[in-house]
Design a protein around this motif. Structure first.
Motif, PDB file in Angstrom:
ATOM      1  N   PHE A   6       0.772  -1.077  -0.147  1.00  0.00           N
ATOM      2  CA  PHE A   6       0.004   0.109  -0.083  1.00  0.00           C
ATOM      3  C   PHE A   6       0.882   1.224   0.044  1.00  0.00           C
ATOM      4  N   VAL A   7       1.779   1.181   0.854  1.00  0.00           N
ATOM      5  CA  VAL A   7       2.766   2.405   1.094  1.00  0.00           C
ATOM      6  C   VAL A   7       3.355   2.494  -0.388  1.00  0.00           C
ATOM      7  N   LYS A   8       3.967   1.514  -1.178  1.00  0.00           N
ATOM      8  CA  LYS A   8       4.598   1.687  -2.228  1.00  0.00           C
ATOM      9  C   LYS A   8       3.704   2.321  -3.288  1.00  0.00           C
ATOM     10  N   ASP A   9       2.515   1.646  -3.428  1.00  0.00           N
ATOM     11  CA  ASP A   9       1.667   2.097  -4.489  1.00  0.00           C
ATOM     12  C   ASP A   9       1.123   3.793  -4.205  1.00  0.00           C
ATOM     13  N   CYS A  10       1.079   4.132  -3.116  1.00  0.00           N
ATOM     14  CA  CYS A  10       0.989   5.398  -2.907  1.00  0.00           C
ATOM     15  C   CYS A  10       2.158   6.438  -3.107  1.00  0.00           C
ATOM     16  N   ARG A  11       3.365   5.721  -2.858  1.00  0.00           N
ATOM     17  CA  ARG A  11       4.567   6.422  -3.146  1.00  0.00           C
ATOM     18  C   ARG A  11       4.699   6.532  -4.863  1.00  0.00           C
ATOM     19  N   ASN A  12       4.122   5.704  -5.451  1.00  0.00           N
ATOM     20  CA  ASN A  12       4.152   5.557  -7.020  1.00  0.00           C
ATOM     21  C   ASN A  12       3.228   6.512  -7.599  1.00  0.00           C
ATOM     22  N   ILE A  15       2.150  10.285  -3.472  1.00  0.00           N
ATOM     23  CA  ILE A  15       1.593  10.676  -2.018  1.00  0.00           C
ATOM     24  C   ILE A  15       3.028  10.523  -1.247  1.00  0.00           C
ATOM     25  N   THR A  16       3.230  11.772  -0.602  1.00  0.00           N
ATOM     26  CA  THR A  16       4.507  11.709  -0.005  1.00  0.00           C
ATOM     27  C   THR A  16       4.527  11.869   1.529  1.00  0.00           C
ATOM     28  N   CYS A  17       3.370  12.185   2.171  1.00  0.00           N
ATOM     29  CA  CYS A  17       2.909  12.301   3.628  1.00  0.00           C
ATOM     30  C   CYS A  17       3.407  11.154   4.466  1.00  0.00           C
ATOM     31  N   ILE A  19       2.996   7.633   6.335  1.00  0.00           N
ATOM     32  CA  ILE A  19       1.800   6.646   6.495  1.00  0.00           C
ATOM     33  C   ILE A  19       2.103   5.723   7.357  1.00  0.00           C
TER      34      ILE A  19
END
Length: 101
Positions: A6-12, A15-17, A19
């Motif tokens: 999930f974090v990797k997908d957000c970074r991709n 999304i940089t906040c 988590i």
């Protein structure tokens, strides 16, 4: 695990906040089954397999919850997670057990 994906997908997608994962220790077998059923949480089969033979032993379930929570937290921190959110549900002994592990 799912959180790290999930974090990797957000970074991709930019999304940089920070988590943070929420960790809720297993306090009792019945409570765990109700909560995961209510939330429609997918529980790995190996966890269910380890809980099944001890489900009627509250102390063993709580000890397993602390053990599992400690392993999860260490793996998340080792993977670079910036922090953890612990859900104690007013049951601080399990959370303290994890943090001391």
């Amino acid at each position: 695990g799912n959180f790290l994906k999930f974090v990797k997908d957000c970074r991709n997608i930019g999304i940089t906040c920070p988590i943070l994962p929420g960790i809720m220790p297993i306090q009792s077998y019945g409570g765990f089954m109700r909560m995961t059923g209510f939330c429609k949480t997918k529980v790995p089969q190996d966890i269910l397999d380890k809980l099944e033979p001890i489900k009627d032993n509250p102390d063993a379930v709580k000890a397993y919850g602390i053990h599992l929570g400690t392993q999860m937290c260490k793996a998340l921190i080792d993977a670079g997670t910036p922090g953890l959110h612990m859900y104690s549900l007013n049951q601080d002994k399990a959370v303290l057990g994890i943090l001391n592990g």
